[in-house]
Design a protein around this motif. Structure first.
Motif, PDB file in Angstrom:
ATOM      1  N   PRO A 117      -1.927   6.354   0.969  1.00 42.35           N
ATOM      2  CA  PRO A 117      -0.975   7.083   0.132  1.00 42.35           C
ATOM      3  C   PRO A 117      -1.682   8.185  -0.635  1.00 42.35           C
ATOM      4  CG  PRO A 117      -0.749   4.713  -0.153  1.00 42.35           C
ATOM      5  CD  PRO A 117      -1.994   4.931   0.646  1.00 42.35           C
ATOM      6  N   VAL A 156       9.569   7.836  -0.744  1.00 37.89           N
ATOM      7  CA  VAL A 156      10.180   6.514  -0.725  1.00 37.89           C
ATOM      8  C   VAL A 156      11.570   6.552  -1.350  1.00 37.89           C
ATOM      9  CG1 VAL A 156      10.007   4.145  -1.589  1.00 37.89           C
ATOM     10  CG2 VAL A 156       7.971   5.319  -0.725  1.00 37.89           C
ATOM     11  N   ALA A 207       8.178  -0.843   1.453  1.00 31.72           N
ATOM     12  CA  ALA A 207       7.556  -0.235   0.281  1.00 31.72           C
ATOM     13  C   ALA A 207       6.708  -1.262  -0.462  1.00 31.72           C
ATOM     14  CB  ALA A 207       8.625   0.341  -0.643  1.00 31.72           C
ATOM     15  N   ASP A 247       3.997   2.057  -3.920  1.00 34.73           N
ATOM     16  CA  ASP A 247       5.041   3.054  -3.707  1.00 34.73           C
ATOM     17  C   ASP A 247       6.050   3.078  -4.844  1.00 34.73           C
ATOM     18  OD1 ASP A 247       4.194   3.862  -1.023  1.00 34.73           O
ATOM     19  OD2 ASP A 247       4.813   1.848  -0.427  1.00 34.73           O
ATOM     20  N   ARG A 257       7.052   7.027  -5.531  1.00 33.05           N
ATOM     21  CA  ARG A 257       6.568   8.108  -4.683  1.00 33.05           C
ATOM     22  C   ARG A 257       7.794   8.775  -4.076  1.00 33.05           C
ATOM     23  NH1 ARG A 257       1.156   8.233  -4.251  1.00 33.05           N
ATOM     24  NH2 ARG A 257       0.070   6.329  -4.884  1.00 33.05           N
TER      25      ARG A 257
END
Length: 344
Positions: A322, A171, A194, A122, A168
């Protein structure tokens, strides 16, 4: 591509700027070359943090010529955290890369961050493995601060301080930044679960050989360390922080008072003449402990008001898979003059 809201934007580059007119043209040229080679839909967001050296005029010229450039001009110099927050709020990409505007970070290393991010992380943070800064004013304080941050947050990073990171978008957008907390984003994101990694990057000497930050920020970093530690451990249960301190303080005060009372009963000695300071200290400790417990209870009420009023959850649901970046099959062939998406 119009300047209106675009669907499918994949990558946003956020660059906070403060008096960087001497490096801005070269930075933009190298950024456009790298983004052309990557070949995914992208935008560059420059955030002017109250510059006074001609940065604004240069940004206006760049924005007028390039359709994938957006400029945010802050009303005054708010600091790097606010500039980054403004850029993150405005970014439309699925992935956001933040970097400094003084060419200390090489734009050519952006693909390295994206490649690591595509492995399922992330946040990917740059790690200045071989620092070129001054040993006593930059490297040693930074090493101590990074070690403390890693221990306090439980996030095993070597370099929390660098701005050069890839996120990302979901996040980073749920993290509210204030103060000087931008350097602790990985620690704050770890509270939400994360997945964080880091990759080595080159630490390039600044072309102007000067930084906007020095040893004066040491005390601010130390204060932020305490703030981050509290946010990570006790933000949803503040009484667990204040309660033990209050109870121990009350216990110490009661213990001192009991000893003074027992001495009076056994020996009959005058309390105020022989044990006045201890008696006074015991009373202060009891009062302090009661205040600490009361602060904890008040903080618990405020926490519940904050969570319930904003309908915030104390947990984050992990993505099963993801969303990956577009497959990058290597750089495009570079023509004689790499085209830039310019406004006609």
């Amino acid at each position: 591509m119009s300047r209106s809201t675009q669907n499918g934007m994949r990558l946003s580059i956020v660059v906070p700027l403060f008096n960087e007119v001497t490096t801005l043209d070269e930075l933009h040229r190298r950024l456009t070359e790298v983004l052309f080679l990557i070949g995914i839909r992208s935008e560059i967001i420059y955030v002017d943090d109250g510059s006074s050296d001609g940065t604004v005029e240069t940004l206006q010229s760049i924005e007028a010529r390039y359709e994938d450039v957006r400029v945010i001009r802050l009303a005054r110099n708010y600091g790097q955290t606010a500039a980054l927050a403004a850029g993150f709020d405005a970014a439309r990409g699925d992935v956001i890369v933040a970097m400094d505007g003084d060419l200390q970070h090489a734009p050519e290393e952006i693909p390295k961050l994206l490649a690591k991010l595509s492995e399922g992380y992330d946040i990917v943070s740059g790690w200045r493995e071989k620092r070129v800064d001054n040993m006593w004013t930059r490297r040693l304080p930074s090493k101590i601060a990074n070690w403390m941050m890693a221990k306090l947050s439980g996030v095993s990073l070597h370099d929390f301080g660098t701005t050069f990171k890839a996120y990302r978008a979901p996040v980073i957008k749920r993290i509210r930044l204030y103060g000087d907390l931008h350097r602790f984003i990985p620690a704050l994101a770890s509270w939400s679960g994360a997945r964080i990694a880091e990759v080595p990057i080159a630490n390039i000497p600044r072309p102007q050989n000067q930084s906007h930050y020095g040893l004066s920020r040491t005390w601010r970093v130390a204060a932020d360390l305490v703030t981050v530690r509290f946010l990570l451990r006790y933000v949803t249960r503040p009484l667990h922080f204040f309660g033990p301190l209050g109870f121990m303080t009350v216990a110490a005060g009661l213990g001192g008072g009991a000893w003074v009372a027992a001495t009076k009963i056994v020996t009959g000695a005058p309390i105020f003449l022989e044990h006045g300071p201890l008696l006074l200290l015991s009373a202060v400790l009891v009062q302090t402990g009661v205040v600490l417990v009361g602060l904890g209870l008040l903080a618990e009420v405020l926490t519940r008001i904050y969570m319930d009023g904003r309908q915030r959850r104390i947990y984050t649901v992990a993505d099963v898979e993801p969303r990956p970046l577009e497959t990058w099959g290597g750089p495009r062939p570079v023509p004689a003059a790499a085209p830039s998406r310019m406004v006609q």
